[in-house]
Design a protein around this motif. Sequence first.
Motif, PDB file in Angstrom:
ATOM      1  N   LEU A 185       0.678  -1.238  -0.073  1.00 19.42           N
ATOM      2  CA  LEU A 185       0.052  -0.112  -0.089  1.00 19.42           C
ATOM      3  C   LEU A 185       1.021   1.231  -0.184  1.00 19.42           C
ATOM      4  CD1 LEU A 185      -3.154   0.659   0.430  1.00 19.42           C
ATOM      5  CD2 LEU A 185      -2.695   1.147   2.650  1.00 19.42           C
ATOM      6  N   GLY A 186       0.651   2.284  -0.902  1.00 24.85           N
ATOM      7  CA  GLY A 186       1.344   3.422  -1.003  1.00 24.85           C
ATOM      8  C   GLY A 186       0.903   4.445  -0.238  1.00 24.85           C
ATOM      9  N   GLY A 187      -0.507   4.441  -0.201  1.00 26.62           N
ATOM     10  CA  GLY A 187      -1.134   5.365   0.707  1.00 26.62           C
ATOM     11  C   GLY A 187      -2.534   5.783   0.004  1.00 26.62           C
ATOM     12  N   PHE A 188      -3.207   6.434   0.969  1.00 27.24           N
ATOM     13  CA  PHE A 188      -4.581   7.109   0.845  1.00 27.24           C
ATOM     14  C   PHE A 188      -4.385   8.580   0.617  1.00 27.24           C
ATOM     15  CE2 PHE A 188      -6.853   4.102   3.909  1.00 27.24           C
ATOM     16  CZ  PHE A 188      -6.480   3.037   3.274  1.00 27.24           C
ATOM     17  N   PHE A 189      -5.057   9.337  -0.417  1.00 25.50           N
ATOM     18  CA  PHE A 189      -4.911  10.654  -0.856  1.00 25.50           C
ATOM     19  C   PHE A 189      -6.309  11.098  -1.156  1.00 25.50           C
ATOM     20  CE2 PHE A 189      -4.387   8.755  -4.641  1.00 25.50           C
ATOM     21  CZ  PHE A 189      -4.794   9.591  -5.826  1.00 25.50           C
ATOM     22  N   ASP A 190      -6.302  12.535  -1.569  1.00 19.99           N
ATOM     23  CA  ASP A 190      -7.208  13.278  -1.524  1.00 19.99           C
ATOM     24  C   ASP A 190      -8.403  13.322  -0.322  1.00 19.99           C
ATOM     25  OD1 ASP A 190      -9.156  15.238  -2.835  1.00 19.99           O
ATOM     26  OD2 ASP A 190      -9.673  13.607  -4.595  1.00 19.99           O
ATOM     27  N   PHE A 191      -8.155  14.063   0.741  1.00 21.72           N
ATOM     28  CA  PHE A 191      -8.594  14.059   1.816  1.00 21.72           C
ATOM     29  C   PHE A 191      -9.911  15.452   1.729  1.00 21.72           C
ATOM     30  CE2 PHE A 191      -5.990  10.845   3.265  1.00 21.72           C
ATOM     31  CZ  PHE A 191      -6.301  10.341   4.242  1.00 21.72           C
ATOM     32  N   TYR A 192      -9.977  15.779   0.593  1.00 25.02           N
ATOM     33  CA  TYR A 192     -10.707  17.294   0.737  1.00 25.02           C
ATOM     34  C   TYR A 192     -12.155  16.985   0.563  1.00 25.02           C
ATOM     35  CZ  TYR A 192      -6.086  18.726  -0.014  1.00 25.02           C
ATOM     36  OH  TYR A 192      -4.787  18.900   0.090  1.00 25.02           O
ATOM     37  N   PHE A 193     -12.820  15.597   0.735  1.00 22.16           N
ATOM     38  CA  PHE A 193     -14.332  15.463   1.115  1.00 22.16           C
ATOM     39  C   PHE A 193     -14.385  14.641   2.635  1.00 22.16           C
ATOM     40  CE2 PHE A 193     -15.148  14.975  -3.407  1.00 22.16           C
ATOM     41  CZ  PHE A 193     -15.945  16.110  -3.652  1.00 22.16           C
ATOM     42  N   ALA A 194     -13.156  14.914   3.448  1.00 19.53           N
ATOM     43  CA  ALA A 194     -13.173  14.248   4.897  1.00 19.53           C
ATOM     44  C   ALA A 194     -14.005  14.962   5.743  1.00 19.53           C
ATOM     45  CB  ALA A 194     -12.015  14.204   5.195  1.00 19.53           C
ATOM     46  N   GLY A 195     -14.467  14.260   6.611  1.00 17.24           N
ATOM     47  CA  GLY A 195     -15.171  15.125   7.666  1.00 17.24           C
ATOM     48  C   GLY A 195     -15.347  14.101   9.139  1.00 17.24           C
ATOM     49  N   THR A 196     -16.059  14.752   9.948  1.00 19.17           N
ATOM     50  CA  THR A 196     -16.274  13.921  11.139  1.00 19.17           C
ATOM     51  C   THR A 196     -17.635  13.001  11.019  1.00 19.17           C
ATOM     52  OG1 THR A 196     -15.310  15.722  12.591  1.00 19.17           O
ATOM     53  CG2 THR A 196     -16.774  13.747  13.482  1.00 19.17           C
ATOM     54  N   ASP A 197     -17.759  11.837  10.928  1.00 17.77           N
ATOM     55  CA  ASP A 197     -18.567  11.153  10.226  1.00 17.77           C
ATOM     56  C   ASP A 197     -18.844   9.592  11.196  1.00 17.77           C
ATOM     57  OD1 ASP A 197     -21.018  10.236   8.905  1.00 17.77           O
ATOM     58  OD2 ASP A 197     -20.363  11.282   7.064  1.00 17.77           O
ATOM     59  N   LYS A 198     -19.609   8.868  10.658  1.00 14.52           N
ATOM     60  CA  LYS A 198     -19.781   7.553  11.176  1.00 14.52           C
ATOM     61  C   LYS A 198     -18.824   6.710  10.485  1.00 14.52           C
ATOM     62  CE  LYS A 198     -23.205   8.576  13.520  1.00 14.52           C
ATOM     63  NZ  LYS A 198     -23.334   8.596  15.172  1.00 14.52           N
ATOM     64  N   TRP A 199     -17.818   6.021  11.014  1.00 18.18           N
ATOM     65  CA  TRP A 199     -16.826   5.049  10.414  1.00 18.18           C
ATOM     66  C   TRP A 199     -17.546   4.164   9.700  1.00 18.18           C
ATOM     67  CZ3 TRP A 199     -13.851   4.482  15.601  1.00 18.18           C
ATOM     68  CH2 TRP A 199     -12.972   5.564  16.010  1.00 18.18           C
ATOM     69  N   LEU A 200     -18.516   3.725  10.076  1.00 14.85           N
ATOM     70  CA  LEU A 200     -19.278   2.631   8.991  1.00 14.85           C
ATOM     71  C   LEU A 200     -19.609   3.141   7.678  1.00 14.85           C
ATOM     72  CD1 LEU A 200     -20.410  -0.348   9.078  1.00 14.85           C
ATOM     73  CD2 LEU A 200     -22.668   0.684   9.603  1.00 14.85           C
ATOM     74  N   PHE A 201     -20.074   4.652   7.565  1.00 16.82           N
ATOM     75  CA  PHE A 201     -20.274   5.167   6.264  1.00 16.82           C
ATOM     76  C   PHE A 201     -19.038   5.259   5.432  1.00 16.82           C
ATOM     77  CE2 PHE A 201     -20.029   9.028   3.685  1.00 16.82           C
ATOM     78  CZ  PHE A 201     -21.192   9.030   3.088  1.00 16.82           C
ATOM     79  N   ASP A 202     -17.827   5.340   6.055  1.00 15.53           N
ATOM     80  CA  ASP A 202     -16.675   5.495   5.498  1.00 15.53           C
ATOM     81  C   ASP A 202     -16.360   4.232   4.754  1.00 15.53           C
ATOM     82  OD1 ASP A 202     -14.424   7.261   4.650  1.00 15.53           O
ATOM     83  OD2 ASP A 202     -13.331   7.193   6.275  1.00 15.53           O
ATOM     84  N   LEU A 203     -16.560   2.999   5.779  1.00  9.75           N
ATOM     85  CA  LEU A 203     -16.273   1.660   5.117  1.00  9.75           C
ATOM     86  C   LEU A 203     -17.302   1.416   4.097  1.00  9.75           C
ATOM     87  CD1 LEU A 203     -14.903  -1.006   5.518  1.00  9.75           C
ATOM     88  CD2 LEU A 203     -16.421  -1.445   7.353  1.00  9.75           C
ATOM     89  N   ALA A 204     -18.620   1.663   4.346  1.00 13.38           N
ATOM     90  CA  ALA A 204     -19.554   1.574   3.314  1.00 13.38           C
ATOM     91  C   ALA A 204     -19.133   2.151   1.683  1.00 13.38           C
ATOM     92  CB  ALA A 204     -20.968   2.038   3.315  1.00 13.38           C
ATOM     93  N   VAL A 205     -18.697   3.560   1.753  1.00 17.07           N
ATOM     94  CA  VAL A 205     -18.293   4.270   0.699  1.00 17.07           C
ATOM     95  C   VAL A 205     -17.179   3.328  -0.023  1.00 17.07           C
ATOM     96  CG1 VAL A 205     -17.227   6.161  -0.246  1.00 17.07           C
ATOM     97  CG2 VAL A 205     -19.011   6.448   1.396  1.00 17.07           C
ATOM     98  N   THR A 206     -16.116   2.963   0.833  1.00 14.90           N
ATOM     99  CA  THR A 206     -15.175   2.136   0.102  1.00 14.90           C
ATOM    100  C   THR A 206     -15.672   0.667  -0.414  1.00 14.90           C
ATOM    101  OG1 THR A 206     -13.668   3.074   1.889  1.00 14.90           O
ATOM    102  CG2 THR A 206     -12.746   1.012   0.817  1.00 14.90           C
TER     103      THR A 206
END
Length: 327
Positions: free
Chosen positions: A221-242
């Motif tokens: 894994l080289g890494g995650f980028f483009d954090f400009y939609f990031a926010g304080t949200d439910k971690w489950l939402f982040d997992l579902a988007v992925t």
Amino acid sequence: MAVFTPIALSDISEWIARDFEIGTAIDIRGIHGGIENSNFFLDTERDGQKQEYVLTIFERLSAEQLPFYLEIMRHLANKGIPVPKPLANHAGAILFSLKGKPAAIVSKLPGLSRLAPEEYHCELVGKMLAKMHLAGADFQHTQANLRSLPWWQKTVPQVLPHLNTAQQGLLRDELATQADFFASADYSALPEGASHCDLFRDNVLFDPKGSSASDTQQDQLGGFFDFYFAGTDKWLFDLAVTANDWCLAENKQDLDPGRLRSLLDAYQAIRPLTKEEQASWSLMLRAAALRFWISRLWDFYLPRNAHMLTPHNPQHFENILLSRKKI
């Protein structure tokens, strides 16, 4: 990524030399793809060595909103999560002004995107996403996900006139379902924290370690980028988007069981889901699909002028939402 505000090397050469310790700017190239900001690869030379960065000019986010995004990247990078680290100038600032707009420079991650991921890649992403969530648990700043329910409710009336009757019904019904879900005690019980909220395949890089770039089994894994939609949200939402992007079946709408299992098992090996998260998984997959259907409708029917901008087809996430409603 896209280019709304063109930048030439002559626009930044003096600025780079005066304000930073990264040498001489030798090349700048617009980055194709994406829909929000103006992005460029920036090459510099220092002591005979070439260095690579990414310069971003923010087109929609304000200077008041931006510290959250830059500070979460710095926080995660300092904790060993492979994300771009914002570059500070001589005065210690990481947010600047360029052509009258907010701007930032971040480190460039190694590797390339894997747009046809194998189960192995989903495992790597799931593991790092869980580590990222835990690493951000003590992040002191909070900022709501700006593309969550309030934005959906504001945007849907603007795109409804462009849809046929069936699409209008689907959009209205799902928005009402999600509004009820977000107001529920089950939703309130879900753990939350700093989240990427846009971890698509083209926002992750893999560093090939085999004999060729096609030797995917040797990827790291080289890494995650483009954090400009990031926010304080439910971690489950982040997992579902992925999951909705990384785990698609061959028909590009259903979930592939093998890739989904690899993603979820790897995530839960680091951070097991709570019973409330397990019960909310189906609805959260739908929420993630709805979010990107609405944003793609908005970008498609109400576009902005930009160099190198190609809006995504909104039907892709309409199909995904229809598929998730069957789960």
